[in-house]
Motif scaffolding. Structure first.
Motif, PDB file in Angstrom:
ATOM      1  N   ALA A  76      25.490  16.304 -30.870  1.00 22.67           N
ATOM      2  CA  ALA A  76      25.171  16.394 -29.443  1.00 22.67           C
ATOM      3  C   ALA A  76      23.894  15.635 -29.107  1.00 22.67           C
ATOM      4  N   GLU A  77      23.004  15.477 -30.098  1.00 21.13           N
ATOM      5  CA  GLU A  77      21.759  14.731 -29.883  1.00 21.13           C
ATOM      6  C   GLU A  77      21.945  13.225 -30.024  1.00 21.13           C
ATOM      7  N   GLY A  78      23.167  12.824 -30.388  1.00 24.56           N
ATOM      8  CA  GLY A  78      23.461  11.398 -30.460  1.00 24.56           C
ATOM      9  C   GLY A  78      23.360  10.771 -31.829  1.00 24.56           C
ATOM     10  N   HIS A  79      23.194  11.573 -32.873  1.00 22.45           N
ATOM     11  CA  HIS A  79      23.129  11.034 -34.225  1.00 22.45           C
ATOM     12  C   HIS A  79      24.533  10.678 -34.726  1.00 22.45           C
ATOM     13  N   ASN A  80      24.586   9.743 -35.658  1.00 22.86           N
ATOM     14  CA  ASN A  80      25.853   9.376 -36.284  1.00 22.86           C
ATOM     15  C   ASN A  80      26.090  10.306 -37.470  1.00 22.86           C
ATOM     16  N   ILE A  81      27.111  11.120 -37.385  1.00 23.66           N
ATOM     17  CA  ILE A  81      27.352  12.168 -38.378  1.00 23.66           C
ATOM     18  C   ILE A  81      28.579  11.860 -39.219  1.00 23.66           C
ATOM     19  N   THR A  82      28.426  12.044 -40.529  1.00 27.34           N
ATOM     20  CA  THR A  82      29.553  11.992 -41.456  1.00 27.34           C
ATOM     21  C   THR A  82      29.590  13.288 -42.241  1.00 27.34           C
ATOM     22  N   ILE A  83      30.738  13.944 -42.263  1.00 23.22           N
ATOM     23  CA  ILE A  83      30.903  15.200 -42.992  1.00 23.22           C
ATOM     24  C   ILE A  83      31.601  14.928 -44.321  1.00 23.22           C
ATOM     25  N   ILE A  84      31.107  15.572 -45.368  1.00 19.86           N
ATOM     26  CA  ILE A  84      31.811  15.574 -46.659  1.00 19.86           C
ATOM     27  C   ILE A  84      32.205  17.005 -46.964  1.00 19.86           C
ATOM     28  N   ASP A  85      33.485  17.234 -47.215  1.00 23.93           N
ATOM     29  CA  ASP A  85      33.952  18.576 -47.548  1.00 23.93           C
ATOM     30  C   ASP A  85      35.220  18.456 -48.388  1.00 23.93           C
ATOM     31  N   SER A  86      35.417  19.438 -49.263  1.00 22.89           N
ATOM     32  CA  SER A  86      36.608  19.416 -50.109  1.00 22.89           C
ATOM     33  C   SER A  86      37.863  19.778 -49.347  1.00 22.89           C
ATOM     34  N   ASN A  87      37.698  20.338 -48.141  1.00 23.80           N
ATOM     35  CA  ASN A  87      38.845  20.700 -47.297  1.00 23.80           C
ATOM     36  C   ASN A  87      38.503  20.363 -45.851  1.00 23.80           C
ATOM     37  N   LEU A  88      39.072  19.281 -45.344  1.00 21.25           N
ATOM     38  CA  LEU A  88      38.739  18.827 -44.002  1.00 21.25           C
ATOM     39  C   LEU A  88      39.535  19.523 -42.908  1.00 21.25           C
ATOM     40  N   THR A  89      40.410  20.449 -43.287  1.00 24.92           N
ATOM     41  CA  THR A  89      41.199  21.159 -42.280  1.00 24.92           C
ATOM     42  C   THR A  89      40.294  21.910 -41.320  1.00 24.92           C
ATOM     43  N   VAL A  90      39.215  22.513 -41.874  1.00 28.63           N
ATOM     44  CA  VAL A  90      38.324  23.318 -41.040  1.00 28.63           C
ATOM     45  C   VAL A  90      37.454  22.454 -40.136  1.00 28.63           C
TER      46      VAL A  90
END
Length: 259
Positions: free
Chosen positions: A21-35
């Motif tokens: 929401a603050e405008g940062h570029n976010i990348t998520i790493i997770d073993s299960n991307l369903t959530v």
């Protein structure tokens, strides 16, 4: 800022929402991307499925272009390994790891440079400290520390029985018998910067700053501490209980644990 968040549990999800929401570029790493599907759609963020300590997965998440890695998985060991691996791949990277296990507290602080940690976060320990402050000073409705705890800003609610009620600000030193600075007053949803002629009213929330010693004196002289808390029963024996017990015992509280 390019930020990688490892782990999409409650903490990871909250961070993702706020930082995106603050405008940062976010990348998520997770073993299960369903959530994380809802987050990906709502905030147009990137996501990589896999082990956040894997060099292959970190490359896929563009670790070389990242400014910050925040490891928030449920495993302290995985968070540490992820930060170490990521920093080895990008020496300019800042890393933050959630470390919750009490046994790791001393070692992670002493070895933070060797572990390539910019910062560690322990939510349970922070919660315990906040609870202990509320128990020690129950008259404050809000309390924030600055300058390593030397200075604090606290919120105090004025009611009909408070000695400050219907009194001007200039009389505060004579009533409180200590030196404090009133920063702002919140009245009926409006923030006011008071001068010496400002008259306090019941319902006002005043935010003051002073040393911890003077704040304790302020509470006593305003009659906000009716009876000092001494004996405490804690229900539950989790991590918060562990950290809270240690803090309370240092402050000479009598603590019993009911698991």
């Amino acid at each position: 800022m390019n930020i990688i968040i490892a782990g999409s549990g409650k903490l990871g999800t909250m961070l993702t929402r706020r930082l995106a929401a603050e405008g940062h570029n976010i990348t998520i790493i997770d073993s299960n991307l369903t959530v994380t599907a809802e987050l990906i759609e709502e905030y147009d963020i990137m996501a990589v499925e896999g082990n956040c300590a894997s060099m292959e997965i970190l490359r896929e998440a563009s670790i070389s272009e990242a400014d910050l890695l925040i490891a928030t998985t449920g495993s302290d060991e995985l968070n540490l390994l992820s930060c170490m691996t990521a920093h080895a791949m990008n020496r300019k990277l800042h890393t933050i790891a959630r470390i919750r296990t009490p046994e790791y507290m001393e070692s992670t602080y002493a070895l933070r440079k060797s572990l390539a940690l910019s910062l560690t976060v322990n939510p349970e320990r922070h919660a315990a400290r906040e609870i202990s402050r509320l128990l020690k000073y129950p008259g404050f409705i809000k309390r924030e520390k600055f300058a390593n705890g030397l200075i604090e800003i606290v919120g105090i609610r004025i009611d009909e029985r408070t000695p400050l009620n219907n009194q001007p600000l200039r009389k505060l030193p004579h009533i409180a018998h200590c030196q404090v600075i009133v920063c702002t007053v919140l009245r009926e949803g409006k923030t006011i910067a008071p001068d010496g002629d400002f008259v306090f009213q019941a319902g006002d929330v005043i935010y003051v700053t002073a040393s911890s010693e003077n704040l304790n004196t302020l509470l006593k002289n305003l009659g906000l501490i009716k009876r000092k808390i001494k004996n405490i029963i804690i229900a539950g024996g989790g991590r918060i209980c562990y950290y809270l017990t240690r803090v309370l015992e240092k402050d000479n509280f009598n603590v019993k644990i009911n698991c």
